[in-house]
Design a protein around this motif. Structure first.
Motif, PDB file in Angstrom:
ATOM      1  N   VAL A  15       0.818  -1.213   0.000  1.00  0.00           N
ATOM      2  CA  VAL A  15       0.000   0.000   0.000  1.00  0.00           C
ATOM      3  C   VAL A  15       0.851   1.261   0.000  1.00  0.00           C
ATOM      4  CG1 VAL A  15      -1.972  -1.033   1.197  1.00  0.00           C
ATOM      5  CG2 VAL A  15      -0.168   0.029   2.522  1.00  0.00           C
ATOM      6  N   ALA A  16       0.197   2.350  -0.388  1.00  0.00           N
ATOM      7  CA  ALA A  16       0.774   3.685  -0.272  1.00  0.00           C
ATOM      8  C   ALA A  16       0.024   4.399   0.848  1.00  0.00           C
ATOM      9  CB  ALA A  16       0.614   4.459  -1.576  1.00  0.00           C
ATOM     10  N   GLY A  17       0.739   5.247   1.572  1.00  0.00           N
ATOM     11  CA  GLY A  17       0.114   6.005   2.645  1.00  0.00           C
ATOM     12  C   GLY A  17       0.973   7.201   3.015  1.00  0.00           C
ATOM     13  N   THR A  18       0.482   7.968   3.982  1.00  0.00           N
ATOM     14  CA  THR A  18       1.201   9.172   4.400  1.00  0.00           C
ATOM     15  C   THR A  18       1.274   9.263   5.916  1.00  0.00           C
ATOM     16  OG1 THR A  18      -0.799  10.524   4.454  1.00  0.00           O
ATOM     17  CG2 THR A  18       0.434  10.494   2.389  1.00  0.00           C
ATOM     18  N   VAL A  19       2.213  10.082   6.352  1.00  0.00           N
ATOM     19  CA  VAL A  19       2.332  10.440   7.759  1.00  0.00           C
ATOM     20  C   VAL A  19       2.440  11.952   7.791  1.00  0.00           C
ATOM     21  CG1 VAL A  19       3.798  10.312   9.807  1.00  0.00           C
ATOM     22  CG2 VAL A  19       3.481   8.286   8.376  1.00  0.00           C
ATOM     23  N   GLY A  20       1.663  12.594   8.650  1.00  0.00           N
ATOM     24  CA  GLY A  20       1.741  14.045   8.792  1.00  0.00           C
ATOM     25  C   GLY A  20       0.472  14.740   8.308  1.00  0.00           C
ATOM     26  N   PRO A  22      -1.674  17.552   6.001  1.00  0.00           N
ATOM     27  CA  PRO A  22      -1.599  18.031   4.616  1.00  0.00           C
ATOM     28  C   PRO A  22      -0.690  19.259   4.500  1.00  0.00           C
ATOM     29  CG  PRO A  22      -3.854  17.467   5.150  1.00  0.00           C
ATOM     30  CD  PRO A  22      -3.055  17.365   6.435  1.00  0.00           C
ATOM     31  N   GLY A  23       0.162  19.224   3.521  1.00  0.00           N
ATOM     32  CA  GLY A  23       1.149  20.278   3.316  1.00  0.00           C
ATOM     33  C   GLY A  23       2.500  19.908   3.902  1.00  0.00           C
ATOM     34  N   GLU A  24       2.508  18.954   4.831  1.00  0.00           N
ATOM     35  CA  GLU A  24       3.747  18.514   5.463  1.00  0.00           C
ATOM     36  C   GLU A  24       3.789  16.989   5.527  1.00  0.00           C
ATOM     37  OE1 GLU A  24       4.180  20.461   9.213  1.00  0.00           O
ATOM     38  OE2 GLU A  24       3.760  22.428   8.368  1.00  0.00           O
ATOM     39  N   ARG A  25       3.103  16.336   4.612  1.00  0.00           N
ATOM     40  CA  ARG A  25       3.025  14.879   4.636  1.00  0.00           C
ATOM     41  C   ARG A  25       4.283  14.256   4.046  1.00  0.00           C
ATOM     42  NH1 ARG A  25      -2.331  13.204   1.605  1.00  0.00           N
ATOM     43  NH2 ARG A  25      -1.454  14.589   0.071  1.00  0.00           N
ATOM     44  N   THR A  26       4.610  13.077   4.567  1.00  0.00           N
ATOM     45  CA  THR A  26       5.657  12.236   3.999  1.00  0.00           C
ATOM     46  C   THR A  26       4.957  11.027   3.409  1.00  0.00           C
ATOM     47  OG1 THR A  26       7.226  12.963   5.685  1.00  0.00           O
ATOM     48  CG2 THR A  26       7.773  10.956   4.471  1.00  0.00           C
ATOM     49  N   PHE A  27       5.259  10.707   2.174  1.00  0.00           N
ATOM     50  CA  PHE A  27       4.613   9.593   1.476  1.00  0.00           C
ATOM     51  C   PHE A  27       5.459   8.336   1.616  1.00  0.00           C
ATOM     52  CE2 PHE A  27       2.524  13.213  -0.183  1.00  0.00           C
ATOM     53  CZ  PHE A  27       1.268  12.787  -0.567  1.00  0.00           C
ATOM     54  N   PHE A  28       4.790   7.218   1.877  1.00  0.00           N
ATOM     55  CA  PHE A  28       5.446   5.931   2.043  1.00  0.00           C
ATOM     56  C   PHE A  28       4.760   4.876   1.191  1.00  0.00           C
ATOM     57  CE2 PHE A  28       6.464   8.009   6.065  1.00  0.00           C
ATOM     58  CZ  PHE A  28       7.796   7.686   6.241  1.00  0.00           C
ATOM     59  N   ILE A  38       8.502  -3.582   5.372  1.00  0.00           N
ATOM     60  CA  ILE A  38       9.446  -2.617   4.798  1.00  0.00           C
ATOM     61  C   ILE A  38       8.659  -1.367   4.410  1.00  0.00           C
ATOM     62  CG2 ILE A  38      11.003  -2.128   2.872  1.00  0.00           C
ATOM     63  CD1 ILE A  38      12.165  -4.147   4.798  1.00  0.00           C
ATOM     64  N   SER A  39       9.174  -0.208   4.800  1.00  0.00           N
ATOM     65  CA  SER A  39       8.590   1.082   4.427  1.00  0.00           C
ATOM     66  C   SER A  39       9.654   1.886   3.693  1.00  0.00           C
ATOM     67  CB  SER A  39       8.159   1.866   5.669  1.00  0.00           C
ATOM     68  OG  SER A  39       7.228   1.147   6.424  1.00  0.00           O
ATOM     69  N   VAL A  40       9.308   2.406   2.531  1.00  0.00           N
ATOM     70  CA  VAL A  40      10.201   3.279   1.776  1.00  0.00           C
ATOM     71  C   VAL A  40       9.480   4.599   1.529  1.00  0.00           C
ATOM     72  CG1 VAL A  40      11.506   1.405   0.692  1.00  0.00           C
ATOM     73  CG2 VAL A  40       9.489   2.298  -0.464  1.00  0.00           C
ATOM     74  N   SER A  41      10.217   5.695   1.595  1.00  0.00           N
ATOM     75  CA  SER A  41       9.604   7.005   1.378  1.00  0.00           C
ATOM     76  C   SER A  41       9.847   7.457  -0.053  1.00  0.00           C
ATOM     77  CB  SER A  41      10.172   8.030   2.366  1.00  0.00           C
ATOM     78  OG  SER A  41      11.530   8.259   2.102  1.00  0.00           O
ATOM     79  N   LEU A  42       8.944   8.288  -0.530  1.00  0.00           N
ATOM     80  CA  LEU A  42       9.064   8.821  -1.871  1.00  0.00           C
ATOM     81  C   LEU A  42       8.272  10.104  -1.992  1.00  0.00           C
ATOM     82  CD1 LEU A  42       7.007   6.473  -4.221  1.00  0.00           C
ATOM     83  CD2 LEU A  42       6.912   6.366  -1.792  1.00  0.00           C
ATOM     84  N   GLU A  43       8.367  10.745  -3.123  1.00  0.00           N
ATOM     85  CA  GLU A  43       7.679  11.996  -3.369  1.00  0.00           C
ATOM     86  C   GLU A  43       6.224  11.742  -3.770  1.00  0.00           C
ATOM     87  OE1 GLU A  43       8.940  15.082  -2.957  1.00  0.00           O
ATOM     88  OE2 GLU A  43      10.818  14.166  -2.299  1.00  0.00           O
ATOM     89  N   GLY A 157      -4.847  15.652   0.058  1.00  0.00           N
ATOM     90  CA  GLY A 157      -4.025  16.760   0.555  1.00  0.00           C
ATOM     91  C   GLY A 157      -4.811  18.054   0.630  1.00  0.00           C
ATOM     92  N   ARG A 158      -4.095  19.147   0.543  1.00  0.00           N
ATOM     93  CA  ARG A 158      -4.717  20.469   0.628  1.00  0.00           C
ATOM     94  C   ARG A 158      -5.549  20.750  -0.617  1.00  0.00           C
ATOM     95  NH1 ARG A 158       0.632  23.779   1.438  1.00  0.00           N
ATOM     96  NH2 ARG A 158       1.278  22.207  -0.054  1.00  0.00           N
TER      97      ARG A 158
END
Length: 183
Positions: A15-20, A22-28, A38-43, A157-158
């Motif tokens: 799955v894809a998800g976020t932490v944070g 809106p406007g300051e989220r990190t995508f994983f 395993i979690s990897v971050s991306l844009e 997001g926003r």
């Protein structure tokens, strides 16, 4: 240092998800099989591009081989699994279709730490570089479910400003189309 290929064939969850906020989220992107997580971050743009490409790829697979059955899988709206510890940041994404097994291979390669420029693509058969790779093999049905969730996550997001299209924060924003007045 040699690269590692972290293989999920097949994952229990992808799955894809976020932490944070809106406007300051990190995508994983997370892959889990049993107790291995395993979690990897991306844009955000990488999540959007991967989801769009998977939708296109599933459509192409269906046109090429109409005998491939797509089942409707239950939506996965659960939050990301914890603990969320970034294994690496994704630089290059590779996709391939294994027609024999009828699985889509997704390779998420770590950002290169060298000063060399990143390649525009990775050869999914030749991973001789020194970057780690998260390799996941999923069915076309799972790819559809991943893409659906990824589109929802990106769209959550926003809200865009109706005048300039820029993102509106909780405090509003200075809109250039309204001569700097807050909207």
């Amino acid at each position: 240092m040699s690269s590692r290929i972290i293989l999920f064939d097949p994952p229990d969850r992808f799955v894809a998800g976020t932490v944070g906020e809106p406007g300051e989220r990190t995508f994983f992107i997370q892959a889990r099989t049993g107790s291995q997580l395993i979690s990897v971050s991306l844009e955000k743009t990488q999540v959007q591009a991967l989801a769009d490409r998977l939708v296109y790829m599933v459509r192409e697979i269906r046109q090429t081989d109409p005998t491939i059955a797509l089942s409707r899988l239950e939506k996965d709206n659960a939050p990301l699994d914890t603990p969320i510890e970034e294994e690496f940041r994704v630089g290059v994404i590779g996709l391939a279709f294994d027609a024999e097994r009828q699985l889509i291979q997704i390779d998420l390669q770590a950002v290169s730490e060298s000063q060399e420029e990143e390649p525009n693509f990775i050869d999914v058969d030749d991973l001789s570089g020194d970057q780690d790779v998260l390799r996941t093999l999923i069915t076309p049905s799972e790819a559809q479910r991943f893409a659906s969730r990824a589109h929802s996550v990106v769209g959550a997001g926003r809200l865009p400003c109706p005048f300039c299209g820029g993102p509106i924060d909780a405090r509003g924003h200075l809109c250039p189309r309204s001569n700097g007045y807050r909207r």
